[in-house]
Design a protein around this motif. Structure first.
Motif, PDB file in Angstrom:
ATOM      1  N   ASP A  44      -5.485   7.356  -5.945  1.00 57.26           N
ATOM      2  CA  ASP A  44      -5.972   7.118  -7.310  1.00 57.26           C
ATOM      3  C   ASP A  44      -5.593   5.701  -7.734  1.00 57.26           C
ATOM      4  OD1 ASP A  44      -6.938   7.315  -9.870  1.00 57.26           O
ATOM      5  OD2 ASP A  44      -5.263   8.513 -10.624  1.00 57.26           O
ATOM      6  N   VAL A  45      -6.434   4.748  -7.356  1.00 54.56           N
ATOM      7  CA  VAL A  45      -6.170   3.345  -7.662  1.00 54.56           C
ATOM      8  C   VAL A  45      -7.479   2.668  -8.038  1.00 54.56           C
ATOM      9  CG1 VAL A  45      -6.336   2.742  -5.205  1.00 54.56           C
ATOM     10  CG2 VAL A  45      -5.229   1.157  -6.780  1.00 54.56           C
ATOM     11  N   GLN A  46      -7.420   1.818  -9.055  1.00 50.17           N
ATOM     12  CA  GLN A  46      -8.584   1.040  -9.488  1.00 50.17           C
ATOM     13  C   GLN A  46      -8.382  -0.401  -9.051  1.00 50.17           C
ATOM     14  OE1 GLN A  46     -11.455   2.007 -11.271  1.00 50.17           O
ATOM     15  NE2 GLN A  46     -12.125  -0.066 -10.797  1.00 50.17           N
ATOM     16  N   LEU A  47      -9.324  -0.951  -8.303  1.00 46.50           N
ATOM     17  CA  LEU A  47      -9.235  -2.346  -7.858  1.00 46.50           C
ATOM     18  C   LEU A  47      -9.885  -3.272  -8.879  1.00 46.50           C
ATOM     19  CD1 LEU A  47      -8.376  -0.969  -5.222  1.00 46.50           C
ATOM     20  CD2 LEU A  47      -9.832  -2.590  -3.982  1.00 46.50           C
ATOM     21  N   ALA A  55       0.822  -1.205   0.000  1.00 47.32           N
ATOM     22  CA  ALA A  55       0.000   0.000   0.000  1.00 47.32           C
ATOM     23  C   ALA A  55       0.861   1.263   0.000  1.00 47.32           C
ATOM     24  CB  ALA A  55      -0.939  -0.005   1.199  1.00 47.32           C
ATOM     25  N   GLU A  56       1.946   1.251   0.746  1.00 51.09           N
ATOM     26  CA  GLU A  56       2.843   2.413   0.755  1.00 51.09           C
ATOM     27  C   GLU A  56       3.481   2.622  -0.616  1.00 51.09           C
ATOM     28  OE1 GLU A  56       3.400   4.748   3.273  1.00 51.09           O
ATOM     29  OE2 GLU A  56       1.546   3.743   3.864  1.00 51.09           O
ATOM     30  N   MET A  57       3.845   1.536  -1.279  1.00 58.07           N
ATOM     31  CA  MET A  57       4.384   1.637  -2.634  1.00 58.07           C
ATOM     32  C   MET A  57       3.346   2.232  -3.587  1.00 58.07           C
ATOM     33  SD  MET A  57       5.352  -1.347  -5.347  1.00 58.07           S
ATOM     34  CE  MET A  57       3.581  -1.477  -5.743  1.00 58.07           C
ATOM     35  N   VAL A  58       2.106   1.748  -3.497  1.00 53.74           N
ATOM     36  CA  VAL A  58       1.037   2.249  -4.357  1.00 53.74           C
ATOM     37  C   VAL A  58       0.838   3.749  -4.143  1.00 53.74           C
ATOM     38  CG1 VAL A  58      -1.449   2.161  -4.780  1.00 53.74           C
ATOM     39  CG2 VAL A  58      -0.128   0.037  -4.618  1.00 53.74           C
ATOM     40  N   ARG A  59       0.842   4.194  -2.898  1.00 52.32           N
ATOM     41  CA  ARG A  59       0.681   5.615  -2.608  1.00 52.32           C
ATOM     42  C   ARG A  59       1.764   6.442  -3.303  1.00 52.32           C
ATOM     43  NH1 ARG A  59      -2.572   7.563   1.220  1.00 52.32           N
ATOM     44  NH2 ARG A  59      -3.745   6.071   2.503  1.00 52.32           N
ATOM     45  N   ALA A  60       2.986   5.954  -3.264  1.00 51.61           N
ATOM     46  CA  ALA A  60       4.093   6.688  -3.875  1.00 51.61           C
ATOM     47  C   ALA A  60       3.938   6.744  -5.396  1.00 51.61           C
ATOM     48  CB  ALA A  60       5.417   6.037  -3.495  1.00 51.61           C
ATOM     49  N   ILE A  61       3.643   5.619  -6.023  1.00 52.63           N
ATOM     50  CA  ILE A  61       3.518   5.574  -7.481  1.00 52.63           C
ATOM     51  C   ILE A  61       2.367   6.444  -7.957  1.00 52.63           C
ATOM     52  CG2 ILE A  61       2.990   4.049  -9.430  1.00 52.63           C
ATOM     53  CD1 ILE A  61       4.411   1.809  -7.866  1.00 52.63           C
ATOM     54  N   ALA A  62       1.283   6.466  -7.171  1.00 54.32           N
ATOM     55  CA  ALA A  62       0.076   7.192  -7.576  1.00 54.32           C
ATOM     56  C   ALA A  62       0.273   8.702  -7.606  1.00 54.32           C
ATOM     57  CB  ALA A  62      -1.080   6.832  -6.640  1.00 54.32           C
ATOM     58  N   LYS A  63       1.424   9.189  -7.150  1.00 53.46           N
ATOM     59  CA  LYS A  63       1.706  10.622  -7.257  1.00 53.46           C
ATOM     60  C   LYS A  63       1.812  11.069  -8.708  1.00 53.46           C
ATOM     61  CE  LYS A  63       4.357  10.919  -2.912  1.00 53.46           C
ATOM     62  NZ  LYS A  63       5.688  11.252  -2.329  1.00 53.46           N
ATOM     63  N   GLY A  64       2.131  10.126  -9.597  1.00 54.27           N
ATOM     64  CA  GLY A  64       2.356  10.530 -10.969  1.00 54.27           C
ATOM     65  C   GLY A  64       1.632   9.708 -12.016  1.00 54.27           C
ATOM     66  N   GLU A  65       0.840   8.730 -11.598  1.00 54.40           N
ATOM     67  CA  GLU A  65       0.126   7.907 -12.578  1.00 54.40           C
ATOM     68  C   GLU A  65      -0.944   7.077 -11.878  1.00 54.40           C
ATOM     69  OE1 GLU A  65       2.848   4.288 -13.748  1.00 54.40           O
ATOM     70  OE2 GLU A  65       4.080   5.948 -13.029  1.00 54.40           O
ATOM     71  N   ARG A  66      -1.866   6.578 -12.689  1.00 57.39           N
ATOM     72  CA  ARG A  66      -2.913   5.709 -12.174  1.00 57.39           C
ATOM     73  C   ARG A  66      -2.319   4.352 -11.803  1.00 57.39           C
ATOM     74  NH1 ARG A  66      -5.281   5.460 -16.393  1.00 57.39           N
ATOM     75  NH2 ARG A  66      -5.135   3.284 -17.026  1.00 57.39           N
ATOM     76  N   VAL A  67      -2.832   3.752 -10.753  1.00 54.33           N
ATOM     77  CA  VAL A  67      -2.412   2.413 -10.357  1.00 54.33           C
ATOM     78  C   VAL A  67      -3.600   1.468 -10.485  1.00 54.33           C
ATOM     79  CG1 VAL A  67      -1.482   0.960  -8.508  1.00 54.33           C
ATOM     80  CG2 VAL A  67      -0.674   3.312  -8.769  1.00 54.33           C
ATOM     81  N   GLU A  68      -3.361   0.347 -11.142  1.00 55.09           N
ATOM     82  CA  GLU A  68      -4.364  -0.708 -11.307  1.00 55.09           C
ATOM     83  C   GLU A  68      -3.959  -1.873 -10.412  1.00 55.09           C
ATOM     84  OE1 GLU A  68      -6.867  -0.048 -13.176  1.00 55.09           O
ATOM     85  OE2 GLU A  68      -6.224   1.425 -14.669  1.00 55.09           O
ATOM     86  N   LEU A  69      -4.812  -2.220  -9.449  1.00 53.22           N
ATOM     87  CA  LEU A  69      -4.457  -3.156  -8.393  1.00 53.22           C
ATOM     88  C   LEU A  69      -5.339  -4.403  -8.435  1.00 53.22           C
ATOM     89  CD1 LEU A  69      -2.739  -3.571  -5.767  1.00 53.22           C
ATOM     90  CD2 LEU A  69      -4.634  -2.508  -4.523  1.00 53.22           C
ATOM     91  N   VAL A  77      13.132  10.128  -5.509  1.00 47.57           N
ATOM     92  CA  VAL A  77      13.569   8.766  -5.189  1.00 47.57           C
ATOM     93  C   VAL A  77      13.266   8.499  -3.727  1.00 47.57           C
ATOM     94  CG1 VAL A  77      15.517   7.174  -5.083  1.00 47.57           C
ATOM     95  CG2 VAL A  77      15.308   8.770  -7.002  1.00 47.57           C
ATOM     96  N   ILE A  78      12.442   7.464  -3.489  1.00 47.84           N
ATOM     97  CA  ILE A  78      11.916   7.178  -2.160  1.00 47.84           C
ATOM     98  C   ILE A  78      12.358   5.785  -1.728  1.00 47.84           C
ATOM     99  CG2 ILE A  78       9.826   6.961  -0.759  1.00 47.84           C
ATOM    100  CD1 ILE A  78       8.380   8.642  -2.869  1.00 47.84           C
ATOM    101  N   GLY A  79      12.983   5.705  -0.564  1.00 46.82           N
ATOM    102  CA  GLY A  79      13.317   4.405   0.021  1.00 46.82           C
ATOM    103  C   GLY A  79      12.192   3.923   0.911  1.00 46.82           C
ATOM    104  N   MET A  80      11.799   2.664   0.742  1.00 45.26           N
ATOM    105  CA  MET A  80      10.716   2.080   1.542  1.00 45.26           C
ATOM    106  C   MET A  80      11.101   0.675   1.977  1.00 45.26           C
ATOM    107  SD  MET A  80       7.240   3.148  -0.466  1.00 45.26           S
ATOM    108  CE  MET A  80       6.676   4.832  -0.454  1.00 45.26           C
ATOM    109  N   ARG A  81      10.723   0.324   3.185  1.00 47.74           N
ATOM    110  CA  ARG A  81      11.010  -1.018   3.682  1.00 47.74           C
ATOM    111  C   ARG A  81      10.216  -2.055   2.886  1.00 47.74           C
ATOM    112  NH1 ARG A  81      13.945  -0.981   8.665  1.00 47.74           N
ATOM    113  NH2 ARG A  81      13.883  -3.259   8.536  1.00 47.74           N
TER     114      ARG A  81
END
Length: 324
Positions: free
Chosen positions: A71-74, A38-52, A300-304
């Motif tokens: 901004d994510v479509q399930l 979910a944290e990864m999705v939040r970061a990516i969604a800053k610049g594009e739609r995420v399809e999950l 560039v974001i570092g995430m566990r």
């Protein structure tokens, strides 16, 4: 112009990924892995739609609770596990518009037979209304990395492994890469990381960061379990004539006393951000700085990613870009 897989840094229409959904696979790591995704999705969604992709109702509810107004479509689809880099289609630019390539999926050499994974490529292609060409040889997306000019890097350990295409030699593999993905130059590295369940996927070892420019790890010390692998990769890449840039290795990372294939190289390049996996290693901060220097136009974001790694991979392994 032939159909060709573009570089990951080319503009995306969307990113496809999947949500950890099966308690019997993830056991005690399920909830923590869901949080990391979910944290990864939040970061990516800053610049594009995420399809999950979500495989069941419990996972869908957990995803909605964690993601809120992102901004994510399930998409409800009964996949086996979250490794869309390998199970999803590879999107191509062609003279006629977008195309997609799907390959025979044999569950990473027959090791992890998870019902539903073999249908992910067709599902994603159908949802994006992209024509899908189905190819009869085994290829996982994480086994290759491309720079968008027709150059590809891979490992002998994976693509020449008899558990994938036992009747194909190096020449035949190169011919198929040229025919199906428009890749006409191949850099063959040797082995991948120690204890990598995928038989040495290259996206844990070597990543293109520009045309003809390859990032490779530098060993953390003499006790780095992949020291020899890294040195061999550096030798081969420089002999090939590439511009090679260093990224720190996490070194020896253990879980329950076993060495695990932790790598900062499994980063994902999105439109606005690059997401770098971290493991609580001494190299974490330096890895983010090194990768940030390679992508000055992106955050560039570092995430566990400790808990995603328990399943066998990290951020790049669970994503598949849909180019514009």
């Amino acid at each position: 112009m032939t159909a060709r897989q573009p570089a990951e840094w080319a503009p995306h229409a969307a990113t496809w990924t999947a949500f950890p959904s099966h308690a019997e696979l993830w056991e005690d790591d399920l909830v923590a892995a869901q949080v990391e995704v979910a944290e990864m999705v939040r970061a990516i969604a800053k610049g594009e739609r995420v399809e999950l992709l979500v495989a069941n109702a419990d996972a869908a509810a957990a995803a909605r609770a964690l993601l809120g107004d992102v901004d994510v479509q399930l998409h409800d689809y009964g996949f086996g596990d979250i490794w869309l880099r390998d199970t999803g289609p590879l999107f191509l630019h062609s003279p006629h518009g977008m195309a997609a390539a799907g390959f025979r999926f044999n569950f990473w050499g027959g090791k992890y037979d998870l019902p539903g994974d073999e249908g992910v490529a067709a599902f994603v292609a159908n949802m994006t209304k992209t024509p899908l060409a189905k190819h009869g040889w085994v290829l996982e997306g994480g086994a290759i990395d491309v720079d968008g000019t027709g150059l590809v890097v891979t490992t002998e350990q994976c693509l020449l492994n008899p558990n994938r295409n036992p009747k194909m030699d190096r020449v035949e593999v190169e011919s198929h890469l040229r025919r199906d993905l428009g890749l006409d130059r191949v850099l063959w590295l040797g082995d991948g990381l120690l204890n990598d369940h995928t038989d040495g996927h290259v996206d844990n070892l070597a990543r293109f960061v520009g045309p003809g420019r390859l990032a490779l790890p530098v060993a953390a010390g003499k006790d780095d379990p992949n020291k020899d692998v890294y040195e061999d990769a550096w030798d081969r890449a420089r002999d090939f004539g590439l511009d090679v840039v260093p990224v720190p290795s996490p070194g020896k990372v253990l879980r329950d006393g076993e060495i695990i294939p932790a790598s900062h190289m499994n980063f994902y390049i999105a439109n606005a951000v690059v997401v770098v996996p971290l493991y609580g290693a001494a190299s974490d901060d330096d890895a983010v700085k090194a990768i940030a220097a390679l992508f000055p136009d992106r955050e560039v974001i570092g995430m566990r990613a400790d808990h995603i790694l328990t399943g066998g991979g990290s951020f790049h392994c669970i994503t598949q870009q849909q180019p514009k």
